[in-house]
Design a protein around this motif. Structure first.
Motif, short mmCIF file in Angstrom:
data_model
loop_
_atom_site.label_atom_id
_atom_site.label_comp_id
_atom_site.label_asym_id
_atom_site.label_seq_id
_atom_site.Cartn_x
_atom_site.Cartn_y
_atom_site.Cartn_z
N SER A 185 0.85 -1.19 0.00
CA SER A 185 0.00 0.00 0.00
C SER A 185 0.88 1.24 0.00
CB SER A 185 -0.91 0.03 1.24
OG SER A 185 -1.82 -1.04 1.26
N LYS A 209 -6.76 9.93 5.36
CA LYS A 209 -6.40 9.57 6.73
C LYS A 209 -7.03 10.52 7.73
CE LYS A 209 -2.50 8.76 9.80
NZ LYS A 209 -3.10 7.49 10.25
N ASP A 214 -7.85 4.63 7.15
CA ASP A 214 -6.44 4.24 7.14
C ASP A 214 -6.06 3.66 5.79
OD1 ASP A 214 -5.77 5.03 9.74
OD2 ASP A 214 -6.77 3.26 10.55
N GLU A 215 -6.05 4.51 4.77
CA GLU A 215 -5.73 4.07 3.42
C GLU A 215 -4.27 4.33 3.06
OE1 GLU A 215 -8.55 5.64 0.67
OE2 GLU A 215 -10.25 4.63 1.61
N MET A 217 -0.31 3.78 4.82
CA MET A 217 0.38 3.10 5.91
C MET A 217 1.26 4.08 6.68
SD MET A 217 1.51 -0.40 3.91
CE MET A 217 1.94 -1.32 5.39
N ALA A 245 -2.51 -1.38 4.04
CA ALA A 245 -3.43 -0.54 4.80
C ALA A 245 -4.86 -1.03 4.59
CB ALA A 245 -3.31 0.91 4.38
N SER A 247 -8.57 -0.43 3.56
CA SER A 247 -9.20 0.51 2.64
C SER A 247 -10.58 0.01 2.28
CB SER A 247 -8.36 0.66 1.36
OG SER A 247 -9.02 1.47 0.43
#
Length: 258
Positions: A185, A209, A214-215, A217, A245, A247
């Motif tokens: 990611s 974010k 939490d897309e 890292m 991450a 998503s």
């Protein structure tokens, strides 16, 4: 004598945070990066201000003898290296075949494959003599899947993965722990991904974010996993791990194959 962790590719993302994590546990961290002496000095100062021990080293890993000479210096002047984190990427962005020069393709191989080989060839024999050691290698999605425009990067990362397998097969019985860690990611790393994506696209990732998604890292969280792998009991060593991450949109829709 301090335990030594050498980090090749110690930028503001994964490498720098891995250095901070190892320093928290009493390691001296030898932070190595290609350029930006000021950034390197700031990172060393941050670790020392937090009570840790670190040194900064400028390293062009593609240059002849540079890796070997730096290892000699660290071993002679600082101490024996127990852990190496090879965190150099070989991403040059999306380039069609016609736009990928031989020099560019070869550079990906030098950084992605040959650098890992040189570290192992230099350090593994002395690690075996000392009773063991650890090599953690950061890798990428392209190690598993080659996409259009990723000729240099996919070849470099795919070769990196296979090299880790051969090193593991030969040296795990001699107490050398090799781990291939696939980062699947986008990573919150302004001096690497930020430059590749450009300011606008990188800020859009950070906005997700900020909205609680939490897309992307966080390198500090990645660093915790690196530290754990480096300290696993031999009966339960990790060889390969992929991290990504969360998503609610498919990660493969991202326009840059990391």
């Amino acid at each position: 004598m301090n335990k030594i962790c050498m980090i090749i590719g110690a930028g503001a993302g994964i490498g720098g945070h891995v250095g901070k994590r190892f320093a928290q546990d009493g390691y001296h961290v030898a932070l190595c990066r290609r350029s930006d002496q000021d950034g390197l000095d700031r990172m060393v100062a941050e670790i020392e201000q937090a009570g840790g021990s670190a040194s900064g080293h400028i390293l062009n890993a593609a240059a002849d003898d540079a890796i070997e000479n730096l290892i000699n210096h660290i071993e002679a002047d600082i101490g024996p290296i127990q852990t190496v984190v090879y965190n150099l990427g070989a991403q040059i962005g999306n380039r069609a075949l016609a736009d990928t020069s031989l020099k560019t393709f070869e550079l990906g191989w030098r950084i992605g494959n040959l650098g890992v080989f040189r570290v192992a060839q230099k350090l593994f024999p002395v690690m075996v003599e000392r009773g063991g050691g650890t090599l953690l290698v950061t890798s990428a999605t392209s190690a598993m899947r080659g996409n259009a425009g990723q000729h240099s990067h996919a070849a470099a990362m795919g070769g990196r993965r296979m090299l880790c397998q051969t090193l593991n097969a030969e040296f795990a019985p001699q107490n050398i722990h090799v781990a291939h860690i696939l980062i699947d990611s986008a990573v919150n790393a302004p001096d690497t991904l930020g430059k590749l994506l450009g300011k606008e696209r990188f800020e859009k990732l950070l906005e997700t974010k900020a909205r609680g998604k939490d897309e992307i890292m966080e390198p500090s969280a990645i660093a915790d996993t690196y530290f754990h792998i480096a300290h696993q009991h031999r009966s339960a060593w990790t060889f390969e791990l992929d991290m990504r991450a969360f998503s609610d949109t498919a990660w493969w829709n991202h326009p840059l194959d990391l």
